[in-house]
Design a protein around this motif. Structure first.
Motif, short mmCIF file in Angstrom:
data_model
loop_
_atom_site.label_atom_id
_atom_site.label_comp_id
_atom_site.label_asym_id
_atom_site.label_seq_id
_atom_site.Cartn_x
_atom_site.Cartn_y
_atom_site.Cartn_z
N GLY A 100 6.36 19.15 38.09
CA GLY A 100 5.27 19.61 38.05
C GLY A 100 5.04 20.51 38.68
O GLY A 100 4.73 22.19 39.44
N ALA A 101 5.10 20.99 40.41
CA ALA A 101 5.53 21.85 41.59
C ALA A 101 6.73 22.99 41.25
O ALA A 101 6.16 23.72 41.27
CB ALA A 101 5.59 20.80 42.65
N ASP A 211 -3.39 25.01 34.86
CA ASP A 211 -2.41 24.32 35.55
C ASP A 211 -2.54 23.25 35.10
O ASP A 211 -3.08 21.83 34.82
CB ASP A 211 -2.37 23.87 37.17
N GLN A 214 -1.21 17.71 34.76
CA GLN A 214 -2.23 16.64 34.53
C GLN A 214 -2.60 15.96 33.71
O GLN A 214 -2.61 15.35 32.33
CB GLN A 214 -2.40 16.42 35.68
N LYS A 240 4.17 16.46 34.26
CA LYS A 240 3.92 15.04 33.99
C LYS A 240 4.73 14.22 33.08
O LYS A 240 5.81 13.88 32.32
CB LYS A 240 2.66 14.42 34.44
N1 PLP Z 1 0.20 20.14 39.62
C1 PLP Z 1 -1.30 19.22 39.38
C2 PLP Z 1 -2.48 19.62 38.47
C3 PLP Z 1 -0.89 18.19 39.70
O1 PLP Z 1 -1.98 17.07 39.48
C4 PLP Z 1 0.26 17.36 40.15
C5 PLP Z 1 0.71 16.08 40.55
O2 PLP Z 1 -0.12 15.77 40.34
C6 PLP Z 1 1.46 18.30 39.95
C7 PLP Z 1 0.91 19.78 40.11
C8 PLP Z 1 2.58 18.36 41.07
O3 PLP Z 1 3.71 18.10 40.33
P1 PLP Z 1 4.63 17.08 40.75
O4 PLP Z 1 4.49 15.83 40.87
O5 PLP Z 1 5.24 16.75 39.44
O6 PLP Z 1 5.77 18.14 41.31
#
Ligand code: PLP
Length: 377
Positions: A100-101, A211, A214, A240
């Motif tokens: 996600g990041a 975003d 989730q 996710k």
């Molecule tokens: N964006 C949202 C809305 C999230 O809930 C998360 C993780 O919980 C992320 C980004 C980051 O995802 P990752 O942990 O796969 O880097």
């Protein structure tokens, strides 16, 4: 097992002393053979349940054929996944990464390149990830404090407060919103606020990004949560649940916002991995209208049951992304549920979060509610 690992793993998570060795559907099995009912699904990751036969078979088949080729070439599953996501979105191009990041990082860079503007408008209480760019857009000072200075130019508005959007200035090239704030306590955006954000993006010449790391892939009862807000964004981030637990991230760029990136602007060695994309194709196919309808029904049933539990002050969320505001701290409740064989999550000091696999049945829900009732009594 966990005592040995304690010495060898950086302590960035407050891990519970359970080691999982197997999963099947709604259930996980610990190394002592104990079964746990999973109302966390990773953290909203294993949408179809553990070892779902469709992504499992797709991944196995692809693993036997080809498991890596460089992004300097094409692979079939990546193209097939991009086509499926484009079709679901209504016309979009995909960039694949691994988390996600990373999807957020891609969105931040894409908006800068496409608009020529470096400013970002995000929301207080938001969560977008732990890399420096994603953390910069995360509206939770406690997570940011030890890592300042972060990427400059991010302003924070207040969710569902249209007037606060006016903190945006001309330099904003990206408006970044979670349709339902997940980590921040499960707070859904209102359609009016989403519409005002879309209007502001147009006014400023900025890109609106939802975003959906989730909320995406059926979690809220529609394939994308933004479909319930009546607003079509230019960018969407996913991760996710997209491959039911195999690592993947994705930035979708609407066809009418295409052209921001050229070869050399962005990359990921593992992005678009054929095994992961084959599993993700199977996930997309499984999240059909029937499953989405059952997510909405299961969500209503679970929300009604949770609202009737002792100590629950409020129930929030959409579909199967639900939270209960408690009259007490959530962490001891999460720990007591684990002791009783039920996995649940928190999302803030007094917020219990429930994100079961989308395939949860009425019997699972009743069992989880019985455990919660005992723990909260
Ligand atoms: N964006 C949202 C809305 C999230 O809930 C998360 C993780 O919980 C992320 C980004 C980051 O995802 P990752 O942990 O796969 O880097």
């Amino acid at each position: 097992m966990s005592a040995v690992l304690d010495q060898a793993v950086l302590p960035v998570y407050p891990r519970a002393g359970v080691t999982f060795v197997e999963g099947e559907g709604m259930w996980l099995v610990g190394d002592d053979g104990r079964r746990y009912l999973d109302f966390a699904a990773g953290i909203a990751v294993v949408g179809l349940g553990h070892r779902h036969p469709a992504p499992l078979a797709a991944a196995h088949e692809q693993l036997d054929r080809l498991w890596h080729a460089s992004n300097l070439y094409w692979t079939e599953p990546m193209g097939e996944l991009a086509a499926r996501l484009s079709q679901r979105f209504g016309g979009a191009q995909a960039f694949f990464c691994n988390s996600g990041a990373e999807a957020i990082e891609a969105a931040l860079k894409y908006a800068r390149k496409a608009t020529g503007k470096t400013g970002v408008l995000a929301l207080e209480g938001s969560f977008h990830g732990r890399t420096l760019g994603a953390l910069s857009a995360t509206g939770q000072p406690s997570k940011r404090a030890a890592f300042e200075p972060l990427v400059p130019g991010v302003r924070f508005a207040t969710a569902n407060d249209v007037d606060s959007l006016r903190t945006a200035a001309d330099d904003v090239g990206l408006i970044l919103l979670e349709p339902v704030q997940g980590e921040g306590g499960v707070h859904p955006l209102t359609p009016a606020f989403a519409a005002a954000a879309a209007e502001l993006a147009e006014e400023l010449g900025a890109l609106l990004c939802f975003d959906e790391v989730q909320t995406g892939i059926g979690r809220t009862g529609t394939f994308f949560a933004f479909q319930q807000l009546g607003v079509q964004p230019q960018l969407v981030t996913l991760a996710k649940a997209l491959a039911n637990g195999l690592p993947i991230g994705c930035l979708l760029v609407a066809d009418d916002a295409a052209g921001g990136f050229a070869p050399g602007d962005h990359a990921s060695t593992f992005g678009g991995n054929p095994v992961v994309c084959a599993a993700a194709c199977a996930v997309c196919d499984a999240v059909d209208d029937a499953l989405l309808a059952s997510v909405r029904a299961a969500g209503e049933r679970l929300a009604a049951g949770v609202a009737a539990l002792p100590g629950v002050l409020e129930v929030r969320g959409r579909g199967l992304l639900l939270a209960a505001e408690l009259d007490r701290e959530a962490a001891p409740v999460v720990a007591a549920c684990l002791d009783a064989g039920l996995l649940v999550l928190s999302a803030g000091e007094r917020v219990l979060r429930l994100t079961p696999p989308l395939v949860v049945g009425p019997d699972h829900t009743d069992l989880a509610l019985d455990t919660l009732r005992e723990v909260l009594a």
